[in-house]
Write a protein that holds these residues in place. Structure first.
Motif, PDB file in Angstrom:
ATOM      1  N   PRO A  59      -7.265 -20.206 -11.720  1.00  0.00           N
ATOM      2  CA  PRO A  59      -5.950 -20.769 -11.432  1.00  0.00           C
ATOM      3  C   PRO A  59      -5.789 -21.040  -9.947  1.00  0.00           C
ATOM      4  CG  PRO A  59      -5.762 -18.766 -12.742  1.00  0.00           C
ATOM      5  CD  PRO A  59      -7.184 -18.916 -12.373  1.00  0.00           C
ATOM      6  N   ALA A  60      -4.947 -22.017  -9.641  1.00  0.00           N
ATOM      7  CA  ALA A  60      -4.721 -22.368  -8.247  1.00  0.00           C
ATOM      8  C   ALA A  60      -4.140 -21.173  -7.501  1.00  0.00           C
ATOM      9  CB  ALA A  60      -3.771 -23.550  -8.151  1.00  0.00           C
ATOM     10  N   GLY A  61      -4.757 -20.825  -6.401  1.00  0.00           N
ATOM     11  CA  GLY A  61      -4.268 -19.728  -5.587  1.00  0.00           C
ATOM     12  C   GLY A  61      -4.786 -18.366  -6.016  1.00  0.00           C
ATOM     13  N   ALA A  62      -5.618 -18.280  -7.056  1.00  0.00           N
ATOM     14  CA  ALA A  62      -6.094 -16.987  -7.531  1.00  0.00           C
ATOM     15  C   ALA A  62      -6.994 -16.325  -6.492  1.00  0.00           C
ATOM     16  CB  ALA A  62      -6.835 -17.134  -8.849  1.00  0.00           C
ATOM     17  N   ALA A  63      -7.779 -17.121  -5.798  1.00  0.00           N
ATOM     18  CA  ALA A  63      -8.685 -16.554  -4.810  1.00  0.00           C
ATOM     19  C   ALA A  63      -7.934 -16.077  -3.573  1.00  0.00           C
ATOM     20  CB  ALA A  63      -9.733 -17.589  -4.419  1.00  0.00           C
ATOM     21  N   SER A  64      -6.742 -16.619  -3.332  1.00  0.00           N
ATOM     22  CA  SER A  64      -6.017 -16.265  -2.117  1.00  0.00           C
ATOM     23  C   SER A  64      -5.083 -15.079  -2.316  1.00  0.00           C
ATOM     24  CB  SER A  64      -5.210 -17.468  -1.627  1.00  0.00           C
ATOM     25  OG  SER A  64      -4.205 -17.778  -2.580  1.00  0.00           O
ATOM     26  N   LYS A  65      -4.935 -14.565  -3.525  1.00  0.00           N
ATOM     27  CA  LYS A  65      -4.049 -13.432  -3.766  1.00  0.00           C
ATOM     28  C   LYS A  65      -4.799 -12.135  -3.502  1.00  0.00           C
ATOM     29  CE  LYS A  65      -0.780 -16.109  -5.090  1.00  0.00           C
ATOM     30  NZ  LYS A  65       0.334 -16.398  -4.243  1.00  0.00           N
ATOM     31  N   ASP A  66      -4.195 -11.279  -2.710  1.00  0.00           N
ATOM     32  CA  ASP A  66      -4.815 -10.023  -2.318  1.00  0.00           C
ATOM     33  C   ASP A  66      -4.328  -8.904  -3.232  1.00  0.00           C
ATOM     34  OD1 ASP A  66      -6.222  -8.139  -0.895  1.00  0.00           O
ATOM     35  OD2 ASP A  66      -4.676  -7.911   0.642  1.00  0.00           O
ATOM     36  N   ALA A  67      -5.248  -8.169  -3.809  1.00  0.00           N
ATOM     37  CA  ALA A  67      -4.893  -7.090  -4.727  1.00  0.00           C
ATOM     38  C   ALA A  67      -4.191  -5.952  -3.992  1.00  0.00           C
ATOM     39  CB  ALA A  67      -6.137  -6.577  -5.433  1.00  0.00           C
ATOM     40  N   ILE A  68      -4.614  -5.677  -2.763  1.00  0.00           N
ATOM     41  CA  ILE A  68      -3.991  -4.599  -1.985  1.00  0.00           C
ATOM     42  C   ILE A  68      -2.523  -4.911  -1.726  1.00  0.00           C
ATOM     43  CG2 ILE A  68      -3.985  -3.433   0.260  1.00  0.00           C
ATOM     44  CD1 ILE A  68      -6.269  -2.504  -1.308  1.00  0.00           C
ATOM     45  N   ILE A 117      -4.520  -1.438 -10.134  1.00  0.00           N
ATOM     46  CA  ILE A 117      -5.504  -0.541  -9.523  1.00  0.00           C
ATOM     47  C   ILE A 117      -6.816  -0.568 -10.306  1.00  0.00           C
ATOM     48  CG2 ILE A 117      -6.032   1.886  -9.079  1.00  0.00           C
ATOM     49  CD1 ILE A 117      -3.059   2.240  -8.336  1.00  0.00           C
ATOM     50  N   ILE A 118      -6.718  -0.556 -11.630  1.00  0.00           N
ATOM     51  CA  ILE A 118      -7.934  -0.557 -12.450  1.00  0.00           C
ATOM     52  C   ILE A 118      -8.692  -1.875 -12.302  1.00  0.00           C
ATOM     53  CG2 ILE A 118      -8.767  -0.600 -14.838  1.00  0.00           C
ATOM     54  CD1 ILE A 118      -6.624   1.483 -15.466  1.00  0.00           C
ATOM     55  N   ASN A 119      -7.974  -3.002 -12.282  1.00  0.00           N
ATOM     56  CA  ASN A 119      -8.605  -4.323 -12.185  1.00  0.00           C
ATOM     57  C   ASN A 119      -8.561  -4.843 -10.756  1.00  0.00           C
ATOM     58  OD1 ASN A 119      -9.088  -4.468 -14.993  1.00  0.00           O
ATOM     59  ND2 ASN A 119      -6.940  -4.966 -15.290  1.00  0.00           N
ATOM     60  N   TYR A 120      -8.763  -3.973  -9.809  1.00  0.00           N
ATOM     61  CA  TYR A 120      -8.666  -4.314  -8.399  1.00  0.00           C
ATOM     62  C   TYR A 120      -9.620  -5.440  -8.005  1.00  0.00           C
ATOM     63  CZ  TYR A 120      -9.572  -3.846  -3.429  1.00  0.00           C
ATOM     64  OH  TYR A 120      -9.754  -4.111  -2.105  1.00  0.00           O
ATOM     65  N   ASN A 121     -10.820  -5.477  -8.551  1.00  0.00           N
ATOM     66  CA  ASN A 121     -11.822  -6.466  -8.151  1.00  0.00           C
ATOM     67  C   ASN A 121     -11.523  -7.867  -8.661  1.00  0.00           C
ATOM     68  OD1 ASN A 121     -13.330  -4.580  -6.772  1.00  0.00           O
ATOM     69  ND2 ASN A 121     -14.470  -3.995  -8.589  1.00  0.00           N
ATOM     70  N   ASP A 122     -10.824  -7.991  -9.782  1.00  0.00           N
ATOM     71  CA  ASP A 122     -10.543  -9.311 -10.346  1.00  0.00           C
ATOM     72  C   ASP A 122      -9.128  -9.334 -10.914  1.00  0.00           C
ATOM     73  OD1 ASP A 122     -10.767 -11.891 -11.296  1.00  0.00           O
ATOM     74  OD2 ASP A 122     -11.740 -11.280 -13.159  1.00  0.00           O
ATOM     75  N   LYS A 131       4.438 -13.849 -18.210  1.00  0.00           N
ATOM     76  CA  LYS A 131       4.839 -12.934 -19.283  1.00  0.00           C
ATOM     77  C   LYS A 131       5.538 -11.715 -18.683  1.00  0.00           C
ATOM     78  CE  LYS A 131       0.874 -14.102 -22.137  1.00  0.00           C
ATOM     79  NZ  LYS A 131      -0.361 -13.570 -22.707  1.00  0.00           N
ATOM     80  N   PHE A 132       6.485 -11.160 -19.422  1.00  0.00           N
ATOM     81  CA  PHE A 132       7.193  -9.974 -18.932  1.00  0.00           C
ATOM     82  C   PHE A 132       6.220  -8.820 -18.794  1.00  0.00           C
ATOM     83  CE2 PHE A 132       9.823  -6.161 -19.476  1.00  0.00           C
ATOM     84  CZ  PHE A 132      10.732  -6.362 -18.458  1.00  0.00           C
ATOM     85  N   PHE A 133       5.346  -8.635 -19.782  1.00  0.00           N
ATOM     86  CA  PHE A 133       4.295  -7.623 -19.700  1.00  0.00           C
ATOM     87  C   PHE A 133       3.037  -8.339 -19.227  1.00  0.00           C
ATOM     88  CE2 PHE A 133       7.030  -6.206 -23.233  1.00  0.00           C
ATOM     89  CZ  PHE A 133       7.517  -5.052 -22.651  1.00  0.00           C
ATOM     90  N   MET A 134       2.699  -8.176 -17.979  1.00  0.00           N
ATOM     91  CA  MET A 134       1.623  -8.949 -17.377  1.00  0.00           C
ATOM     92  C   MET A 134       0.274  -8.618 -17.990  1.00  0.00           C
ATOM     93  SD  MET A 134       0.743  -7.967 -13.472  1.00  0.00           S
ATOM     94  CE  MET A 134       0.037  -6.408 -13.142  1.00  0.00           C
ATOM     95  N   TRP A 135       0.106  -7.439 -18.508  1.00  0.00           N
ATOM     96  CA  TRP A 135      -1.172  -7.035 -19.083  1.00  0.00           C
ATOM     97  C   TRP A 135      -1.311  -7.453 -20.526  1.00  0.00           C
ATOM     98  CZ3 TRP A 135       2.932  -3.999 -17.949  1.00  0.00           C
ATOM     99  CH2 TRP A 135       3.559  -3.363 -19.000  1.00  0.00           C
TER     100      TRP A 135
END
Length: 136
Positions: A59-68, A117-122, A131-135
């Motif tokens: 998705p557009a901007g996915a690479a620019s979003k920082d998990a931290i 935290i669990i999916n920190y790498n991706d 979605k209201f529940f993102m997971w």
């Protein structure tokens, strides 16, 4: 009499749903699937092209979003869904979290935090997720 009416209504709903559920519109061409699988042997020479295709499908901007940053926003402002807006969700999520008293009494932001935290790498599957529940 009411139970009979309710039973008739229930049966008519089942019949009407069954009338719309049809598999005629779903067709699979096995020969084309086999051709795709046979042509998709990954070698060292086309590995770079495959990685570029994967990056193009993100998705557009996915690479620019920082998990931290998303995790920090969730810790401090998770009850008002600021972390979700940062990840590309609509501002209507803020209203949803507000109406449900901080995301069902702070349970949804807590689960969001654990998932981030669990999916920190991706975190690409959570970017632009409305979605209201993102997971889910």
């Amino acid at each position: 009499m009411e139970k009979l009416f309710a039973l008739a209504l229930f049966c008519s709903m089942i019949v009407s749903v069954g009338a719309f559920a049809s598999t005629n519109k779903y067709r699979v061409d096995d020969s084309s699937i086999e051709a795709v699988f046979s042509a998709s042997v990954l070698t060292v020479t086309n590995l770079e092209a495959a990685s570029n295709n994967v990056l193009a499908m993100m998705p557009a901007g996915a690479a620019s979003k920082d998990a931290i940053l998303a995790i920090v926003l969730n810790v401090f402002l998770g009850a008002i869904a600021i972390h979700r807006v940062y990840l590309g969700g609509t501002p209507l999520l803020i209203l949803g979290y507000f109406i449900t008293f901080g995301g069902i009494f702070f349970i949804v932001p807590l689960i969001d935090l654990i998932v981030l935290i669990i999916n920190y790498n991706d975190i690409s599957k959570y970017v632009n997720n409305n979605k209201f529940f993102m997971w889910g």
